[in-house]
Design an enzyme around this catalytic site. Structure first.
Site, PDB file in Angstrom:
ATOM      1  NE  ARG A  48      -2.905   0.424   3.338  1.00  0.00           N
ATOM      2  CZ  ARG A  48      -2.208   0.647   4.461  1.00  0.00           C
ATOM      3  NH1 ARG A  48      -1.507   1.750   4.609  1.00  0.00           N
ATOM      4  NH2 ARG A  48      -2.218  -0.233   5.441  1.00  0.00           N
ATOM      5  CE1 TYR A 100     -16.314  11.576 -15.963  1.00  0.00           C
ATOM      6  CE2 TYR A 100     -15.870  11.527 -13.604  1.00  0.00           C
ATOM      7  CZ  TYR A 100     -16.243  10.877 -14.767  1.00  0.00           C
ATOM      8  OH  TYR A 100     -16.538   9.545 -14.740  1.00  0.00           O
ATOM      9  CG  ASP A 172      -9.497  15.811 -15.123  1.00  0.00           C
ATOM     10  OD1 ASP A 172      -8.842  15.211 -15.992  1.00  0.00           O
ATOM     11  OD2 ASP A 172     -10.524  15.348 -14.598  1.00  0.00           O
ATOM     12  CE  LYS A 197     -12.635   7.837 -18.427  1.00  0.00           C
ATOM     13  NZ  LYS A 197     -12.933   9.124 -17.839  1.00  0.00           N
TER      14      LYS A 197
END
Ligand SMILES: *Cc1c(COP(=O)(O)O)cnc(C)c1O
Length: 380
Positions: A48, A100, A172, A197
């Protein structure tokens, strides 16, 4: 040697495996790492906190965006949430008014409950953004171009406005990728990606990335990444590295096709408007030509009637009717009924997201086939 941008994705930090010469970074499926003595480890202790495959991706992301630190998350929203978690109760954020939907949702439904205040501004208009800044504004979150209307924000001007107010500019960069636009070089402090994406490029992984200009901000986000735990696993990190190796050629192909389709659409009698910043008549064309190296593969257009718009998305054969974007295959959608359906109708109308608006993520197929497909779908 200063590498050109096509080479950087290939020659990025993963490099050769020093032990075996493998040309790809191994997938380190290990949750824990042996320590040489209590608290003495060789850079990794628990996956982690850090994993070598993820670290290779994180280094590559930092290199591509020209930043100090890269961090990989389980999704774009996990990445954005970690960035917003830099804020304290009572802090204020200015966000693009057509941001978004997931970013809007997490701010309104999650962070608002912890006392983070949010205002929405038209980020294509720097003065409108300035008017929303308050003494307690600590962050400005923008996309350029925006989704689905492809509005372009002046990132240099917004960086100045943010810094005057001692706020961080967060960009972004999902639609552009570092291949076409590097917000940190324009003054942004943090870049966020839905790597689901274009960076992945094959619609086969959900992932997010954060890159910071300042190593100290990077360290704070690493703390949040480890503390809240939304990390990207080693398999998905490896897939993303593989996707990034073809980022340059894919982006060139996406843009080549998008330009062809945008120009073709402007000549169709059933099209009333085309939103593609690569068209010289687009309001953001010149600004984007200055601050980016290209215009990308996303576009939207308005049809003469709602029935036409719906008919097109129902009848295309190559374009797949689906949400998401940035994969090698072309996708088509009706934002008002799909990605933006959760936005109240009145707010949608104000933004210009009508039921005649069709959004396209242009893939890397042959452009002539894509154009023929749109023509037959529009003819009905
Ligand atoms: C998809 C997307 C996101 C969210 O990313 P996920 O990987 O789906 O969590 C954020 N911003 C933009 C611009 C997106 O397109």
């Amino acid at each position: 040697m200063a590498l050109r941008r096509q080479t950087r994705g290939l020659e990025g930090s993963p490099g050769l495996d020093p032990r075996t010469g493998a040309v790809n970074v191994p997938i380190y499926l290990s949750s824990t790492f042996a320590q040489d003595g209590p608290g003495v480890h060789r850079g990794y202790e628990y996956s982690r906190t850090g994993n070598p495959t993820r670290a290779a991706l994180e280094g590559l992301a930092a290199e591509l965006e020209g930043g100090a630190r890269g961090l990989a998350f389980a999704s774009g929203m996990a990445a954005m949430s970690a960035v917003v978690s830099l804020l304290n109760q009572g802090d204020h954020v200015v966000v693009g008014d057509d941001v978004y939907g997931g970013t809007y949702r997490v701010l309104e439904k999650v962070f608002a409950r912890f006392g983070i205040r949010v205002s929405y501004a038209d980020t294509a208009n720097p003065q409108a953004v300035k008017d929303h800044m308050r003494p307690e504004t600590r962050m400005l979150i923008v996309e350029s171009p925006t989704n689905p209307l492809m509005k372009v924000a002046d990132l240099r001007a917004l960086a100045e406005i943010a810094h005057e107010a001692e706020a961080l500019l967060v960009v972004d960069n999902t639609f552009m990728t570092p291949y076409l636009q590097q917000p940190l070089a324009l003054g942004a402090d943090i870049v966020v990606h839905s790597a689901t994406k274009y960076l992945s490029g094959h619609s086969d992984v959900v992932a997010g990335l954060v890159v910071t200009a300042d190593p100290e901000v990077g360290e704070r986000i690493h703390f949040l990444q480890n503390a809240t735990g939304g990390i990207l696993g080693p398999h998905d990190s490896w897939l993303l590295i593989r996707g990034i190796r073809t980022l340059g050629v894919r982006m060139e192909a996406h843009e080549h096709n998008a330009r062809r389709i945008a120009r073709w659409l402007t000549a169709q009698p059933w099209v009333t408007r085309v939103h593609y910043p690569g068209l010289p008549e687009h309001a953001g064309h010149e600004l984007m030509a200055r601050q980016a190296r290209g215009f990308g593969g996303m576009l939207s257009f308005e049809t003469d009637t709602p029935e036409r718009a719906e008919g097109i998305v129902r009848r295309t054969r190559l374009f797949i009717l689906a949400e998401s974007l940035g994969g090698v295959e072309s996708l088509i959608s009706l934002p008002a009924r799909m990605t933006h359906a959760s936005i109240p109708a009145e707010r949608r109308a104000r933004l210009g997201i009508t039921d005649r608006l069709v959004r396209v993520s242009v893939g890397i197929e042959d452009a002539d086939d894509l154009i023929e497909d749109l023509a037959q779908a529009a003819a009905g």
